[in-house]
Design a protein around this motif. Structure first.
Motif, PDB file in Angstrom:
ATOM      1  N   TRP A   1     -10.085   1.032  -0.819  1.00  0.00           N
ATOM      2  CA  TRP A   1      -9.184   2.393  -1.175  1.00  0.00           C
ATOM      3  C   TRP A   1      -9.987   3.177  -1.774  1.00  0.00           C
ATOM      4  O   TRP A   1     -11.421   3.097  -2.133  1.00  0.00           O
ATOM      5  CB  TRP A   1      -8.662   1.892  -2.471  1.00  0.00           C
ATOM      6  CG  TRP A   1      -7.247   1.151  -2.281  1.00  0.00           C
ATOM      7  CD1 TRP A   1      -7.114  -0.159  -2.269  1.00  0.00           C
ATOM      8  CD2 TRP A   1      -6.077   1.585  -2.236  1.00  0.00           C
ATOM      9  NE1 TRP A   1      -5.698  -0.648  -2.040  1.00  0.00           N
ATOM     10  CE2 TRP A   1      -5.093   0.444  -2.020  1.00  0.00           C
ATOM     11  CE3 TRP A   1      -5.281   2.817  -2.204  1.00  0.00           C
ATOM     12  CZ2 TRP A   1      -3.894   0.721  -2.016  1.00  0.00           C
ATOM     13  CZ3 TRP A   1      -4.287   3.267  -1.790  1.00  0.00           C
ATOM     14  CH2 TRP A   1      -3.121   1.701  -1.789  1.00  0.00           C
TER      15      TRP A   1
ATOM     16  N   ALA B   1       2.981   1.820  -8.067  1.00  0.00           N
ATOM     17  CA  ALA B   1       2.203   0.565  -8.220  1.00  0.00           C
ATOM     18  C   ALA B   1       2.949  -0.449  -9.026  1.00  0.00           C
ATOM     19  O   ALA B   1       2.603  -1.642  -8.590  1.00  0.00           O
ATOM     20  CB  ALA B   1       0.950   1.184  -8.769  1.00  0.00           C
TER      21      ALA B   1
ATOM     22  N   TYR C   1     -10.119   6.543  -4.615  1.00  0.00           N
ATOM     23  CA  TYR C   1      -9.500   6.801  -5.769  1.00  0.00           C
ATOM     24  C   TYR C   1     -10.348   7.987  -6.545  1.00  0.00           C
ATOM     25  O   TYR C   1     -11.408   7.897  -6.469  1.00  0.00           O
ATOM     26  CB  TYR C   1      -9.340   5.583  -7.027  1.00  0.00           C
ATOM     27  CG  TYR C   1      -8.463   4.749  -6.569  1.00  0.00           C
ATOM     28  CD1 TYR C   1      -7.193   4.550  -6.460  1.00  0.00           C
ATOM     29  CD2 TYR C   1      -9.003   3.306  -6.409  1.00  0.00           C
ATOM     30  CE1 TYR C   1      -6.106   3.696  -5.986  1.00  0.00           C
ATOM     31  CE2 TYR C   1      -8.217   2.247  -5.811  1.00  0.00           C
ATOM     32  CZ  TYR C   1      -6.807   2.358  -5.687  1.00  0.00           C
ATOM     33  OH  TYR C   1      -6.043   1.204  -5.611  1.00  0.00           O
TER      34      TYR C   1
ATOM     35  N   VAL D   1       2.032   1.956  -3.376  1.00  0.00           N
ATOM     36  CA  VAL D   1       1.211   2.293  -4.327  1.00  0.00           C
ATOM     37  C   VAL D   1       1.008   3.812  -3.917  1.00  0.00           C
ATOM     38  O   VAL D   1       0.829   4.778  -4.927  1.00  0.00           O
ATOM     39  CB  VAL D   1      -0.114   1.573  -4.285  1.00  0.00           C
ATOM     40  CG1 VAL D   1      -1.518   2.328  -4.896  1.00  0.00           C
ATOM     41  CG2 VAL D   1      -0.069   0.223  -4.699  1.00  0.00           C
TER      42      VAL D   1
ATOM     43  N   GLU E   1      -2.325  -3.741 -16.302  1.00  0.00           N
ATOM     44  CA  GLU E   1      -1.775  -2.649 -15.170  1.00  0.00           C
ATOM     45  C   GLU E   1      -1.374  -1.489 -16.016  1.00  0.00           C
ATOM     46  O   GLU E   1      -1.374  -0.262 -16.011  1.00  0.00           O
ATOM     47  CB  GLU E   1      -0.873  -3.060 -14.205  1.00  0.00           C
ATOM     48  CG  GLU E   1      -1.421  -3.858 -13.190  1.00  0.00           C
ATOM     49  CD  GLU E   1      -2.426  -3.283 -12.134  1.00  0.00           C
ATOM     50  OE1 GLU E   1      -1.959  -2.324 -11.494  1.00  0.00           O
ATOM     51  OE2 GLU E   1      -3.403  -3.974 -12.286  1.00  0.00           O
TER      52      GLU E   1
ATOM     53  N   ASN F   1       0.641  -1.280  -0.080  1.00  0.00           N
ATOM     54  CA  ASN F   1       0.070   0.006   0.027  1.00  0.00           C
ATOM     55  C   ASN F   1       0.788   1.122   0.005  1.00  0.00           C
ATOM     56  O   ASN F   1       0.549   2.192  -0.718  1.00  0.00           O
ATOM     57  CB  ASN F   1      -1.003   0.034   1.290  1.00  0.00           C
ATOM     58  CG  ASN F   1      -2.015  -1.168   1.134  1.00  0.00           C
ATOM     59  OD1 ASN F   1      -2.129  -1.589   0.167  1.00  0.00           O
ATOM     60  ND2 ASN F   1      -2.718  -1.136   2.251  1.00  0.00           N
TER      61      ASN F   1
END
Length: 117
Positions: A81, A20, A83, A15, A52, A12
């Motif tokens: 999360w 990421a 975003y 990221v 990704e 985490n």
């Protein structure tokens, strides 16, 4: 369980630091299966890496990400999360997502993302 907690916290943090893809390389199993909601899963690290990369390349503006909650069990973790970004195909996206990970040998072997449309 402590190992999974330490690993998910490090993942985490990567990221949140904008790393990421580095987190993906470090913490995902070669045979990882990743799935968006109920869509068909993407199988294998190479296919998921490409997925990704395509996602990050399509983000035209990134306004933020935040971890809202983390739960850890035996070889499993869940991260909630929030975003906020703009995607070239999907437009403005400001949403909450739950990521459920299953771990094997210190790596994520399966991950499913749950979020609204």
């Amino acid at each position: 369980m402590q190992d999974v907690r330490e690993e998910i916290e490090d993942l985490n943090a990567l990221v949140l630091d904008g790393k990421a893809l580095e987190a993906f390389e470090r913490y995902y199993h070669p045979d990882v299966v990743m799935q968006e909601n109920e869509q068909a899963p993407t199988v294998g690290k190479d296919a998921n890496r490409q997925r990704e990369i395509a996602f990050f390349n399509a983000v035209t503006e990134f306004r933020g990400a935040a971890v809202q909650a983390v739960a850890v069990g035996d070889d499993a973790s869940t991260v909630v999360w929030h975003y906020d970004h703009t995607h070239q195909d999907w437009g403005v996206r400001n949403y909450t997502q739950a990521s459920v990970q299953h771990w094997q040998d210190g790596l994520i072997i399966r991950e499913q993302f749950f979020y609204g449309s």
